[in-house]
Design an enzyme around this catalytic site. Structure first.
Site, PDB file in Angstrom:
ATOM      1  N   GLU A  85     -37.504  35.476  28.430  1.00 48.01           N
ATOM      2  CA  GLU A  85     -39.040  35.067  28.397  1.00 48.01           C
ATOM      3  C   GLU A  85     -39.489  34.890  29.656  1.00 48.01           C
ATOM      4  OE1 GLU A  85     -36.816  34.816  25.714  1.00 48.01           O
ATOM      5  OE2 GLU A  85     -38.081  36.151  25.023  1.00 48.01           O
TER       6      GLU A  85
ATOM      7  N   TRP B 167     -27.439  37.532  26.939  1.00 48.29           N
ATOM      8  CA  TRP B 167     -27.021  36.201  26.922  1.00 48.29           C
ATOM      9  C   TRP B 167     -25.970  35.788  25.669  1.00 48.29           C
ATOM     10  CZ3 TRP B 167     -28.829  33.775  22.156  1.00 48.29           C
ATOM     11  CH2 TRP B 167     -29.961  34.426  21.855  1.00 48.29           C
TER      12      TRP B 167
ATOM     13  N   ASP C 224     -39.983  40.579  20.457  1.00 49.57           N
ATOM     14  CA  ASP C 224     -38.874  39.672  20.775  1.00 49.57           C
ATOM     15  C   ASP C 224     -37.680  40.179  19.774  1.00 49.57           C
ATOM     16  OD1 ASP C 224     -37.375  37.841  22.279  1.00 49.57           O
ATOM     17  OD2 ASP C 224     -38.166  36.523  21.023  1.00 49.57           O
TER      18      ASP C 224
ATOM     19  N   ARG D 212     -31.887  41.115  15.411  1.00 45.83           N
ATOM     20  CA  ARG D 212     -33.047  40.166  14.844  1.00 45.83           C
ATOM     21  C   ARG D 212     -34.039  41.118  14.231  1.00 45.83           C
ATOM     22  NH1 ARG D 212     -33.115  36.589  19.700  1.00 45.83           N
ATOM     23  NH2 ARG D 212     -35.086  36.563  20.098  1.00 45.83           N
TER      24      ARG D 212
END
Lengths: 416, 553
Positions: B192, B241, B301, B324
């Site tokens: 981000e 991550w 995202d 996601r």
């Protein structure tokens, strides 16, 4: 390459602690700016639109509105789970954030500032009782000059107005500003205030690093009128932190045109194709041109040495340039000394400019507060603009950002 | 290049010495079959989070009680996966690393992580750490200010510390490292913040960096043709991550990458490799063996960072991910070719389906419209159909157990403003909340997409899942309940209120014939921070390590 000596002659000096919200911005604008910053910086922990359970981050809707100083401190330095932001906040950003939080996103009126948060209503400390003593350059051109019955120039006239507002007499210590590359007007200003030779100095840029704690522990004073003959200029003065006041003007960048160029108009540096550009090393305007002018223009451009001879050389046709980029105040100085100049200043102004205020010792909070209030009034009423006209200066009002952040070639590239 | 060679040599030597040390590379490979130790993030290199232990089962679970709790003395969200070796348990928070006696919960050592007060601002979604890796008497962790640190496992003394990159530019690390083929592998966070993502390999013995594979190629490198000309790639995102999985048979590491940056996809036309991508890497060199991009030119995202579960289904060696973006992918892990890709949540707006021939999504109008600058609503939201919390795969039932989100979002693309170390979105956004429940715990067959059962929850669960041969699945809620469900029916068979929200990762182990379950609780992190859900106001933060066993054992 950092900004070294950005403005002509006497202009530099420097510091700033500005406590009241920004320049003539109405609250709506401030809250809107605050929301934009909040969304970018704060919303990830404190919730979108301030809505937050309070379980893992402070619920800012509950922040006590009489604790503005706590808010500022927590944001700048961090507190417990709150990270520190002081090093990357932009000028005015914290004021805007406070406005957004304190008005709950603009839905509540702004709380009255608690007087106890501001500088204590103490009596200003003055070098001479009943007098506002200012250090001004004796040879400061359009900004300041000594006359038998007082002085002339924008800085002199505005300081006289401020002294009047403070119900004090203006007393001026006239000093000799060295127009040498080596002299550092900001440091001289620090020395004059710390000595103390005077209460206030003028033409101080609101630029990062020109105020606050001194960068060197000591500095030398410049020579001044009626300096005791026994005074040893080599004995340095121990410096103190300096603050800048609210700004009274803005230094801008413009383009000087030689008479041989007819019908000149420009909207930006990209319109200079085919023209031979003059620019001056070591000045802000020179750096802007170097970074932003089209490559073909830079290839044929001529670089001039630092110092006040620049516009004389343009005037005399040295290197036969067509147009020359300048700090507008420098052009005003030139006109002052050469009223029959053939050079003319184009309408165009670059977006990059710097606000100019006065410098006062940081410890003299009461004087800072009184001068701030007087400056804001004089700017708002148009009195400063009027004084500029009397001084035959091109005048620009202060603008956001209040304090210009550190400039580098990279950051300048994006300011257009 | 000398240092590189030296480092490889050192790694080789360290590997040899490892055989006389406690935990070797072979121990790590065998982790699944040694329930006395839990040496790998996700309970095995395959990250199934499945255990053969069955003392605690659908019949006995009623007797499950706490054995001990240990306070982490920390109010941040707790996502640490506990690592257990020879009776010592290693747990992390953002600012500390602890070794505990696994049977008593008593602290053996605790070492603090110091970082400056500016650092937490570069973590988008919670000040968390996901745990340690272990090898050769050392444990390894990452820090929020993007350092990689090795400690002596016996004393907690720092052995080495390497700064990966400057956090001021928006980089951070929360990942639990992976040790594969003798290389310590980490990934960077900061999608981000306008970062350029990467995955790195270090020598566990010395901390020498062996390789860095950027997830966004520089101009001229393979994949750069999927980026526009200019400097968009320098802030192109692609964080890494979450910990990858490892297939020792083919010596391949699988690692997912996150969203492209900024969210405004209009400023970076092209597929934007290798953002939102599942990567197969050579652990020794970081070379990319194959890649499969789940959301090309991502405007939503939709990170592909979620855990990559390895399994053998119907004789096929597959890799599975509940992405996601709402699709549950099953890939051939030798080639990266999709075998199945079903929606695992009810509403997925951006694509109709995944074309198994081309591997590309069959996108909808939503996908096109959102790039035009119009306000566009899309489900699932940036939380994803599933957020970070790792799912479990139960080979017995053939189901994946997934905490899903039922939340939508709207956004409008605007001109992105880059400031180092600050959110770099290029969108204005708002949540779209459903009328009723915001999440479901689901059992989904990855090959068919069939939903065996679902348990709705008002506030979505965002904790890891553990599946066991006792026909149980364990997970936790943001309101603090640690829960067990019947793996076949979805019936809730047990729960315990832990006192703070749960976003951690349960795991199980045994000692002297007793099965234990360990979980780190402590509410916070992404949903708590971003949602503004005021129903969480009565759930205090504050993490503990909890260990449970059957009463009487």
């Amino acid at each position: 390459m950092m900004l070294k000596r950005s403005l002509y002659g006497a202009i530099l000096a420097g510091l700033a602690m500005v406590s009241s919200p920004a320049l003539s911005q109405d609250l709506d604008k401030l809250v809107k700016d605050g929301k934009a910053s909040y969304d970018q910086l704060c919303s990830k922990c404190h919730g979108k639109d301030l809505v937050n359970s309070g379980a893992s981050s402070f619920d800012l809707r509950e922040f006590p509105l009489d604790q503005k100083d706590r808010f500022y401190n927590s944001v700048e330095n961090g507190f417990e789970a709150m990270p520190a932001w002081g090093d990357i906040l932009l000028p005015g950003e914290l004021d805007a954030l406070w406005a957004y939080v304190a008005t709950k996103g603009g839905t509540q009126p702004m709380p009255e500032d608690d007087a106890s948060l501001d500088a204590p209503e103490a009596v200003p400390t003055l070098v001479a009782e009943g007098k506002l003593t200012a250090c001004l350059a004796r040879n400061g051109g359009a900004l300041s000059g000594k006359r038998s019955d007082g002085g002339v120039g924008l800085d002199y006239l505005v300081l006289a107005d401020i002294a009047e507002a403070l119900e004090l007499d203006l007393d001026v210590v006239w000093f000799e500003s060295e127009q040498e590359e080596e002299s550092d007007p900001v440091r001289e200003s620090y020395a004059q205030l710390a000595y103390p030779l005077c209460d206030i100095t003028a033409s101080h840029p609101l630029y990062e690093n020109t105020f606050g704690p001194p960068h060197t522990p000591t500095a030398a004073l410049p020579r001044w009128l009626h300096m005791p003959t026994t005074f040893n200029l080599r004995s340095h003065v121990t410096l103190k932190p300096v603050a800048v006041t609210r700004p009274y003007m803005r230094s801008e960048i413009g383009m000087v045109v030689r008479p041989k160029i007819q019908d000149f108009s420009m909207e930006g540096l990209e319109d200079l194709h085919g023209l031979k550009l003059g620019l001056q090393q070591g000045t802000l305007s020179g750096m802007v041109a170097w970074v932003q002018a089209p490559r073909d223009v830079i290839k044929t451009a001529r670089m001039f040495n630092p110092g006040p001879k620049y516009l004389w050389e343009i005037e005399q046709g040295k290197h036969d340039v067509d147009v020359a980029i300048v700090d507008v105040t420098a052009f005003d100085h030139h006109l002052r000394q050469n009223p029959i100049s053939d050079l003319r200043l184009a309408e165009w102004r670059h977006a990059l400019g710097m606000n100019i205020g006065f410098a006062i010792l940081e410890e003299n909070a009461a004087l800072i507060a009184q001068v701030n209030a007087a400056v804001d009034d004089l700017v708002a009423s148009g009195a400063v603009a009027q004084r500029a006209t009397e001084s035959r200066m091109h005048y620009a009002k202060p603008k956001e950002p209040l304090i210009l952040g550190a400039l580098t070639q990279d950051s300048i590239r994006d300011i257009r | 290049m000398n240092s590189f060679k030296l480092a490889l040599t050192a790694a080789a030597v360290a590997g040899l010495c490892g055989s006389v040390q406690a935990q070797s590379l072979d121990d790590l490979k065998a982790d699944k079959s040694t329930p006395g130790d839990v040496l790998t993030y996700g309970m095995g290199y395959d990250m199934q989070r499945y255990s053969e232990l069955d003392q605690i089962n659908a019949d006995t679970v009623g007797g499950l009680v706490p054995v001990w709790a240990y306070s982490l003395n920390d109010d941040r969200g707790q996502e640490s996966f506990p690592i257990l070796h020879e009776g010592t348990m290693y747990v992390t928070t953002h600012n500390s690393t602890m070794a505990l006696d696994a049977l008593t919960g008593r602290q053996k050592w605790k070492t603090m992580v110091e970082y400056s007060a500016e650092v937490p601002r570069v973590a988008c979604c919670g000040i968390v750490n996901r745990g340690v890796a272990i090898l050769d008497g050392k444990i390894f962790r990452t820090t929020l200010d993007a350092n990689v640190v090795a400690y002596d496992a016996a004393t907690g003394e720092e052995v080495w510390r390497v700064k990966s990159i400057d956090y001021n530019d928006g980089y951070s690390m929360t990942v639990a490292p992976l040790i594969a083929d003798g290389v310590l592998i980490t990934g960077i966070s900061g999608g981000e913040y306008g970062i350029r993502g990467y995955i790195e390999g270090y020598d566990p013995a010395t901390g020498d960096r062996l390789w860095r594979t950027y997830t966004v190629p520089a101009p001229g490198e393979p994949g750069s043709e999927t980026w526009p000309e200019g400097d968009a790639w320098t802030r192109g995102g692609g964080p890494a991550w979450l910990t990858g999985s490892f297939d020792p048979e083919t010596n391949t590491v699988f690692w997912g990458t996150g969203n492209a940056g900024p969210w405004n996809a209009g400023v970076r036309p092209g597929d934007n490799l290798y953002t939102n991508t599942i990567l197969a890497l050579d652990p020794k060199t970081g070379d990319i063996k194959w890649h499969y991009q789940t959301t090309p030119n991502d405007p939503f995202d939709y990170d592909a960072t979620n855990e990559l579960i390895l399994a053998e289904i119907d004789g096929q060696k597959v890799l599975m991910q509940a992405n996601r973006n709402g699709f549950l992918y099953v890939l051939d892990r030798a080639t990266g070719k999709p075998i199945a890709a079903h929606k695992f949540v009810d509403r997925v707006d951006w694509a109709e389906s995944i074309d198994l021939e081309t591997g590309r999504p069959v996108t909808t109008n939503t996908y096109d419209q959102i790039k035009t600058g119009e306000w566009t609503e899309y489900w699932p939201s940036a939380f994803g159909g599933k957020n970070w919390a790792p799912a479990a795969y139960h080979p017995g039932t053939g189901n994946m157990y997934i905490n899903t989100f039922n939340v939508g979002m709207s956004h409008k693309a605007v001109e992105p403003q880059y400031r180092a170390g600050i959110f770099y979105f290029g969108v204005e956004w708002a949540w779209n909340w459903p009328e009723g429940h915001r999440g479901e715990f689901r059992a989904v067959n990855p090959m068919t997409g069939e939903v065996a059962w679902k348990v709705p929850t008002d506030i979505p669960r965002n904790a890891g899942v553990l599946a066991t041969a006792g026909n149980l699945v364990f997970t936790g809620s943001l309101t603090g309940e640690f829960e067990a469900f019947n793996a076949t029916t979805g019936e809730k068979v047990w729960q315990f209120q832990t006192g703070s929200g749960i976003v951690g990762q349960p795991m199980t182990w045994e000692h002297d014939g007793t099965q234990y379950i360990t979980l780190v609780n402590g509410g916070g992190a992404v949903y708590g921070l971003f949602s503004g859900d005021e129903r969480l106001a009565a759930i205090p933060p504050g993490g503990n390590v909890w260990t449970f066993a059957l009463a009487g054992n």
